[in-house]
Design a protein around this motif. Structure first.
Motif, PDB file in Angstrom:
ATOM      1  N   ARG A  37       0.841  -1.196   0.000  1.00 61.06           N
ATOM      2  CA  ARG A  37       0.000   0.000   0.000  1.00 61.06           C
ATOM      3  C   ARG A  37       0.876   1.246   0.000  1.00 61.06           C
ATOM      4  O   ARG A  37       1.994   1.223   0.501  1.00 61.06           O
ATOM      5  CB  ARG A  37      -0.933   0.020   1.219  1.00 61.06           C
ATOM      6  N   TRP A  38       0.337   2.321  -0.550  1.00 61.48           N
ATOM      7  CA  TRP A  38       1.067   3.587  -0.559  1.00 61.48           C
ATOM      8  C   TRP A  38       0.934   4.267   0.789  1.00 61.48           C
ATOM      9  O   TRP A  38      -0.180   4.493   1.280  1.00 61.48           O
ATOM     10  CB  TRP A  38       0.544   4.508  -1.664  1.00 61.48           C
ATOM     11  N   GLN A  39       2.080   4.574   1.387  1.00 57.78           N
ATOM     12  CA  GLN A  39       2.121   5.234   2.681  1.00 57.78           C
ATOM     13  C   GLN A  39       2.785   6.606   2.522  1.00 57.78           C
ATOM     14  O   GLN A  39       3.582   6.821   1.609  1.00 57.78           O
ATOM     15  CB  GLN A  39       2.932   4.399   3.678  1.00 57.78           C
ATOM     16  N   GLU A  40       2.458   7.516   3.427  1.00 63.18           N
ATOM     17  CA  GLU A  40       3.100   8.819   3.398  1.00 63.18           C
ATOM     18  C   GLU A  40       4.602   8.667   3.605  1.00 63.18           C
ATOM     19  O   GLU A  40       5.064   7.765   4.296  1.00 63.18           O
ATOM     20  CB  GLU A  40       2.515   9.730   4.480  1.00 63.18           C
ATOM     21  N   PHE A  41       5.347   9.569   3.005  1.00 60.15           N
ATOM     22  CA  PHE A  41       6.807   9.524   3.063  1.00 60.15           C
ATOM     23  C   PHE A  41       7.328   9.604   4.492  1.00 60.15           C
ATOM     24  O   PHE A  41       6.878  10.426   5.297  1.00 60.15           O
ATOM     25  CB  PHE A  41       7.370  10.692   2.251  1.00 60.15           C
ATOM     26  N   PHE A  42       8.265   8.716   4.796  1.00 51.58           N
ATOM     27  CA  PHE A  42       9.075   8.870   6.012  1.00 51.58           C
ATOM     28  C   PHE A  42      10.385   8.132   5.814  1.00 51.58           C
ATOM     29  O   PHE A  42      10.491   7.238   4.979  1.00 51.58           O
ATOM     30  CB  PHE A  42       8.338   8.379   7.275  1.00 51.58           C
ATOM     31  N   ARG A  43      11.392   8.543   6.556  1.00 51.09           N
ATOM     32  CA  ARG A  43      12.722   7.951   6.440  1.00 51.09           C
ATOM     33  C   ARG A  43      12.920   6.861   7.485  1.00 51.09           C
ATOM     34  O   ARG A  43      12.407   6.994   8.593  1.00 51.09           O
ATOM     35  CB  ARG A  43      13.793   9.032   6.619  1.00 51.09           C
ATOM     36  N   PRO A  44      13.714   5.821   7.151  1.00 55.71           N
ATOM     37  CA  PRO A  44      14.349   5.579   5.857  1.00 55.71           C
ATOM     38  C   PRO A  44      13.370   5.006   4.834  1.00 55.71           C
ATOM     39  O   PRO A  44      12.471   4.235   5.169  1.00 55.71           O
ATOM     40  CB  PRO A  44      15.444   4.557   6.188  1.00 55.71           C
ATOM     41  N   VAL A  45      13.576   5.403   3.584  1.00 52.51           N
ATOM     42  CA  VAL A  45      12.724   4.936   2.489  1.00 52.51           C
ATOM     43  C   VAL A  45      12.913   3.449   2.252  1.00 52.51           C
ATOM     44  O   VAL A  45      11.952   2.718   2.023  1.00 52.51           O
ATOM     45  CB  VAL A  45      13.044   5.734   1.197  1.00 52.51           C
ATOM     46  N   ASN A  46      14.156   2.984   2.310  1.00 51.64           N
ATOM     47  CA  ASN A  46      14.490   1.592   1.975  1.00 51.64           C
ATOM     48  C   ASN A  46      15.164   0.924   3.176  1.00 51.64           C
ATOM     49  O   ASN A  46      16.387   0.781   3.225  1.00 51.64           O
ATOM     50  CB  ASN A  46      15.416   1.577   0.755  1.00 51.64           C
ATOM     51  N   PRO A  47      14.393   0.498   4.161  1.00 48.19           N
ATOM     52  CA  PRO A  47      14.974  -0.037   5.403  1.00 48.19           C
ATOM     53  C   PRO A  47      15.437  -1.490   5.282  1.00 48.19           C
ATOM     54  O   PRO A  47      14.909  -2.391   5.916  1.00 48.19           O
ATOM     55  CB  PRO A  47      13.813   0.107   6.397  1.00 48.19           C
ATOM     56  N   ASP A  48      16.474  -1.697   4.476  1.00 46.94           N
ATOM     57  CA  ASP A  48      16.984  -3.057   4.297  1.00 46.94           C
ATOM     58  C   ASP A  48      17.863  -3.491   5.459  1.00 46.94           C
ATOM     59  O   ASP A  48      18.124  -4.686   5.642  1.00 46.94           O
ATOM     60  CB  ASP A  48      17.773  -3.161   2.984  1.00 46.94           C
TER      61      ASP A  48
END
Length: 250
Positions: A37-48
């Motif tokens: 689902r599309w969520q509002e932006f927050f960091r980190p974008v790519n939490p690998d």
């Protein structure tokens, strides 16, 4: 309609810029795919990883949203330390990226692919064949997702790798960059994004937060050179198209 971008590659695409050093961006209209689902932006974008940080796609998305007045969706699939072999078609990383992109395409139009990878392929036994091993990945991804007409952007490796104390092989980064440039020159809708002059964290392995902000803008500039103007619409044009489609159904 959301315009989305697939983020793939290893740690410098996932983002390792330190969060306290992050450049401020306007998050208006920037979304991230999480759990389908599309969520509002927050960091980190790519939490690998638990130490994931600032991502170059943040400033890319900011510039795109500001210019075109549409929502921009980021599809994070990068994984730190991964080699080109691990990204080959049929592998777990490739299949995961395709699956996530297909989920995103239910509610968005995929407008491009952002790739940054190569540090794991600096060994002399690997960089010499980087180009021939990358082509099947790019072509298959385009075919699987019907992305033949969207930009596929290839980010260059940082010059600071020559000073990285962790691995002598990283000094061969120039050969990976040469391969990426050749790929961009030979294939339509494919662009090379230079990392020349961009700074690093103290490890001389990962771009710092300031560099990632600049790198994202360079990705956007390259996107602008390649994009098909008929494939990128303003919010107003999208609305007009939707109304026209509904009228045709009546």
């Amino acid at each position: 309609m959301i315009h989305s971008f697939l983020l793939i590659g290893q740690s410098n695409m996932a983002g390792r810029g330190y969060l306290p050093e992050a450049e401020k961006i306007d998050p208006t209209g920037i979304l991230v795919l999480r759990n389908g689902r599309w969520q509002e932006f927050f960091r980190p974008v790519n939490p690998d990883r638990d130490f994931s940080g600032v991502n170059l796609a943040e400033s890319f998305a900011e510039k795109y949203a500001q210019k075109y007045g549409v929502e921009v969706g980021l599809i994070p699939c990068a994984d730190g330390g991964t080699s080109l072999e691990q990204w080959k078609p049929g592998g777990l990383l490739f299949d995961h990226a395709v699956y996530q992109a297909r989920l995103a395409s239910r509610t968005s139009t995929i407008a491009g692919v952002l790739w940054h990878q190569g540090e794991a392929d600096c060994d002399v036994s690997l960089h010499a064949t980087y180009e021939e091993r990358f082509i099947p990945l790019m072509n298959t991804l385009r075919e699987e997702l019907a992305l033949q007409d969207v930009p596929f952007l290839l980010g260059g490796l940082g010059d600071f790798l020559k000073d990285c104390p962790l691995d002598e092989k990283l000094k061969n980064y120039v050969y990976v960059n040469d391969a990426l440039k050749k790929i961009a020159q030979k294939h339509p809708m494919t662009g090379f994004v230079s990392a020349e002059g961009l700074g690093a964290n103290p490890d001389n392995l990962h771009f710092n937060a300031k560099a990632l902000y600049e790198f994202g803008i360079r990705y956007f500039d390259e996107f602008e050179k390649l994009r098909d103007p008929n494939k990128v619409f303003t919010e107003k044009a999208d609305m007009e198209d939707a109304i026209r489609t509904e009228m045709e159904k009546l």
